[in-house]
Design a protein around this motif. Structure first.
Motif, PDB file in Angstrom:
ATOM      1  N   ASP A  75       0.697  -1.243  -0.036  1.00 53.75           N
ATOM      2  CA  ASP A  75       0.016   0.048  -0.060  1.00 53.75           C
ATOM      3  C   ASP A  75       0.930   1.133  -0.037  1.00 53.75           C
ATOM      4  O   ASP A  75       2.076   1.099   0.350  1.00 53.75           O
ATOM      5  CB  ASP A  75      -0.853  -0.091   1.275  1.00 53.75           C
ATOM      6  CG  ASP A  75      -2.367   0.467   0.729  1.00 53.75           C
ATOM      7  OD1 ASP A  75      -2.559   1.406   0.075  1.00 53.75           O
ATOM      8  OD2 ASP A  75      -3.170  -0.158   1.099  1.00 53.75           O
ATOM      9  N   ASP A  76       0.102   2.552  -0.321  1.00 54.08           N
ATOM     10  CA  ASP A  76       1.035   3.658  -0.207  1.00 54.08           C
ATOM     11  C   ASP A  76       0.311   4.663   0.125  1.00 54.08           C
ATOM     12  O   ASP A  76       0.280   5.858  -0.334  1.00 54.08           O
ATOM     13  CB  ASP A  76       1.258   3.831  -2.003  1.00 54.08           C
ATOM     14  CG  ASP A  76       2.026   5.047  -2.413  1.00 54.08           C
ATOM     15  OD1 ASP A  76       3.050   5.415  -1.717  1.00 54.08           O
ATOM     16  OD2 ASP A  76       1.424   5.298  -3.526  1.00 54.08           O
ATOM     17  N   VAL A  77      -0.394   4.503   1.186  1.00 48.99           N
ATOM     18  CA  VAL A  77      -0.995   5.608   1.895  1.00 48.99           C
ATOM     19  C   VAL A  77      -0.216   6.867   2.464  1.00 48.99           C
ATOM     20  O   VAL A  77       0.856   6.724   3.036  1.00 48.99           O
ATOM     21  CB  VAL A  77      -1.775   5.166   2.949  1.00 48.99           C
ATOM     22  CG1 VAL A  77      -2.667   6.182   3.722  1.00 48.99           C
ATOM     23  CG2 VAL A  77      -3.017   4.112   2.312  1.00 48.99           C
ATOM     24  N   CYS A  78      -0.471   7.801   1.924  1.00 50.41           N
ATOM     25  CA  CYS A  78       0.194   9.158   2.444  1.00 50.41           C
ATOM     26  C   CYS A  78      -0.648  10.086   3.496  1.00 50.41           C
ATOM     27  O   CYS A  78      -1.567  10.397   2.996  1.00 50.41           O
ATOM     28  CB  CYS A  78       0.749  10.102   1.483  1.00 50.41           C
ATOM     29  SG  CYS A  78       2.032  11.131   2.157  1.00 50.41           S
ATOM     30  N   VAL A  79      -0.248  10.253   4.684  1.00 48.12           N
ATOM     31  CA  VAL A  79      -1.122  11.022   5.605  1.00 48.12           C
ATOM     32  C   VAL A  79      -0.393  12.541   6.096  1.00 48.12           C
ATOM     33  O   VAL A  79       1.024  12.288   5.906  1.00 48.12           O
ATOM     34  CB  VAL A  79      -1.516  10.267   7.050  1.00 48.12           C
ATOM     35  CG1 VAL A  79      -2.501   9.167   6.361  1.00 48.12           C
ATOM     36  CG2 VAL A  79      -0.471   9.846   7.773  1.00 48.12           C
TER      37      VAL A  79
END
Lengths: 468, 468
Positions: free
Chosen positions: A350-354
């Motif tokens: 996954d590649d979620v950026c917060v």
């Protein structure tokens, strides 16, 4: 026709297509052998369907690309542009009956100018090749995806790739000044500039960057370069909880520091790297933080950052003694994905950026999701950017585990959006996340994006089925 | 209607328009007094026609802006968005019968986050107000157009404004992470993100940046911030020719230096500044170069750059002793435009940006053009970016001189294009340069840009007559 073909009888449409293609391409640039074309069907993403290409073309010139696109438009054949197929979202996956347009043979570096700090390149140049070439001129091309030894600049532009450098130097998008693009109908469009600044008209350059080959075929790029910085020095800090490591990240960034790298590996990742490489990373830790500086006095910067790590609860802080030790630490980070892959055989990355203030919540939530689904999920992260790569490990031969993997993957994205983040920091949407794109950008965003697509690709032949 | 209006009889269409506007806006936000509306007709560009607005609206909320756009769409009335009207290309000039949509009252800073290094602002926030507000948090918003004490962030976004900082820190575009935009039909579109990275779909954020209000109305922006750097220290170098100064610029950039400012003033500009301010700058020089560093050890960096200036033929190199002296030198540079304006009363300010390796050719050519037309043309330049501001001084009361001014202005742009540059580095196209935009981007570029415009503004009501 100038070439004779001794082949199994083919579908008439494919025969017409290859005939037309061969009118403007040398025979060696047009591949129809299914044994070969099949090998061009996939990039490196899991769970992304791919079709069988009708033909793979490997042009060497802009004119040849124009010929391909004119032919595709005339015959209404979908075109899937490809670089090294190292993408992680299925963005380069073939669709049935498509022309795979591989840009790998357009691999010339056309110009490097130390005064103007630019390079002009063809799309098939490998990232590492460019990086080394500009280094000889005392210059630096920052974007450094993990696949930098194989991935191409064209592919990097297609997904606006990131890497370890981004916390200080930003992503590929920041380095693209101008483009030559072959449009769906074969016309050539030049966007942008080769100057440091320029605001003449709409920024179509940035529209193409990250568009995953769905708006046009990039055949030339003017890239911005920077002066080569001093070699970076790396420090490693151990933490008794992932939350404490995330707290340290926030303190470092709030403190005004500008590290050239700020990476996190959780316990699962550390163990996996040790298992694969026998590097002997400290397994008792819950999270490792790697920080680096490429400033004139990196040791002083590392000392300041080390103190912040200790204030956040680091149990141990160890600066590298020299560049060789620094390189070893980076090697550990770079091995994270292959190491996690080795755990169960298959992974979804996954590649979620917060927002980085939400990094702790993101990691905590991911742990909860792993427990809920009974899966191993290792997290490595470009922590300074808030860009996490939760890696879901599963056995692809086990249908139930595969289902749980897919569900946990989605739940991770939902969590990212909830925390004010995005579903993809640097890997792109491709096939993998297209339903999620709609969720992130909403109905008005989706409508406007589709309308822009329609402007550049009215027949819908450019990388169909991707993004939307 | 909830308000009574005691006014001279107006055209029926205008009356309908204001009635509709007043249905969603307070009376004080809708101005029809021609004495007032006329004062909103112009930005600061010369030679740009402007029409008479039908009405000026001054909304305070997103909903009010949506109401304005819904009304404009319904009645097919053109809308001209405005910030502080400090633009230099006529991009904010009114058209006859338009709604002037002034965003100056939407001037709240909604959020400043030191951990996430972002600010969230409304479009009417003045650049200097934001800069000072973030400074209190140890942060830095780099874009610094000369008009920074009055210009608004919305206007800066509209033209992708630059400033003195760009050689190190880039232009406004680099600092816009996400936008809320009211579309032509009143719908609200959110683009981009509040994270450090993000590649979910096409980069519509950058499409709006620099679009001069022709694609939508920016009502909220997420801006990236940097840690506040150390105070910069400035050096001045004198040269016996502009060519030698440009050679120094090339040596500095080729040498891998990263100055926080690298500005050039030619002899004409130096004399004009002295005449206006009695600053006593050295008039015997042909060109002054100002360089600055905001590094931890600026004196060492200035010494290295000073040596390069001397190698390029500088007749004198004088580093500032302290921040106060640095500020004085910058003041001289900032006074360049007003000083040149004082020479003959009227100026046209060009904004040609060339690859910095062509800076010498650009300055030499500009001198030739000044001679050919018998005009005073002073050049100040963001030299490190290759961004020149040739300022054509003329007497607007003299028709022949005015004609020559216009012709020389155009010839300067032609020269810029010939040298591989752009007609506008940071001021935008507006009305002033729209024929030149077509020349720079060519027929295919123009067609695609118009098609993009059509997507966002199918009725052509958003700032018509600008850009194209």
């Amino acid at each position: 026709m100038i070439v004779s073909r001794i082949e199994a009888p083919r579908d008439e449409a494919i025969s017409t297509l290859t005939d037309r293609l061969l009118a403007g391409l040398p025979a060696e640039a047009v591949v129809t052998d299914p044994g070969v074309t099949t090998s061009y069907a996939h990039d490196m993403a899991s769970f992304c369907p791919a079709g069988a290409p009708a033909v793979v073309v490997l042009p060497r010139t802009v004119e040849q690309v124009q010929h391909v696109m004119r032919t595709a438009t005339e015959l209404r054949v979908p075109v899937v542009p490809q670089g090294a197929r190292s993408g992680l979202s299925g963005g380069a996956n073939a669709t049935d009956g498509c022309i795979v347009l591989s840009l790998t043979r357009m691999d010339r570096i056309l110009e490097i100018s130390p005064v103007d700090r630019i390079a002009v390149v063809e799309p098939g140049v490998v990232n590492a090749t460019l990086s080394r070439a500009v280094e000889e001129h005392g210059l630096y091309y920052p974007p450094d995806p993990s696949s930098w030894e194989m991935c191409t600049i064209g592919g990097n532009i297609g997904t606006a790739s990131g890497g370890l450098c981004c916390v200080k130097y930003g992503v590929t998008a920041e380095y693209v000044l101008g483009l030559d693009v072959v449009l769906a109908d074969g016309r050539l469009l030049s966007t942008g500039r080769r100057t440091a600044k320029g605001v003449a008209g709409y920024d179509l350059t940035r529209l193409f960057v990250g568009s995953e080959g769905s708006l046009g075929i990039v055949v030339r790029a003017v890239l911005a370069l920077r002066p080569k910085p001093p070699q970076q020095l790396v420090m490693v800090a151990e933490f008794a909880s992932a939350g404490a490591a995330c707290d340290a990240v926030c303190r470092i960034m709030e403190g005004g520091h500008v590290p050239s790298l700020l990476e996190l590996m959780d316990r699962t990742t550390v163990k996996a790297v040790n298992a694969l490489t026998h590097m002997g990373l400290p397994e008792s830790t819950e999270a490792l933080l790697l920080a680096a500086f490429d400033t004139p006095h990196p040791a002083a910067d590392l000392a300041a950052v080390g103190a912040l790590c200790e204030a956040a609860g680091a149990t141990q802080v160890v600066p590298a003694d020299d560049p060789a030790e620094s390189e070893l630490l980076l090697q550990a980070r770079r091995m994270s994905l292959p190491a996690l892959e080795a755990v169960t055989g298959t992974t979804m990355i996954d590649d979620v950026c917060v927002p980085r203030s939400q990094l702790g919540a993101m990691l905590e939530g991911t742990e909860r999701i792993a427990e809920k689904y009974g899966l191993t999920i290792g997290v490595c992260a470009h922590a300074g950017d808030g860009n996490t790569h939760p890696v879901v490990c599963f056995d692809a031969g086990d249908p139930d585990e595969s289902r749980r993997a897919r569900e946990s993957f989605d739940e991770i994205m939902a969590l990212g959006l909830e925390l004010g983040g995005t579903i993809t920091g640097e890997h792109g949407v491709g096939v993998l996340k297209k339903e999620w794109l709609a969720r992130e950008i909403g109905p008005v965003g989706l409508e406007m994006q589709r309308a822009v697509k329609q402007v550049f690709d009215p027949l819908g032949i450019l990388n169909p089925g991707k993004l939307f």
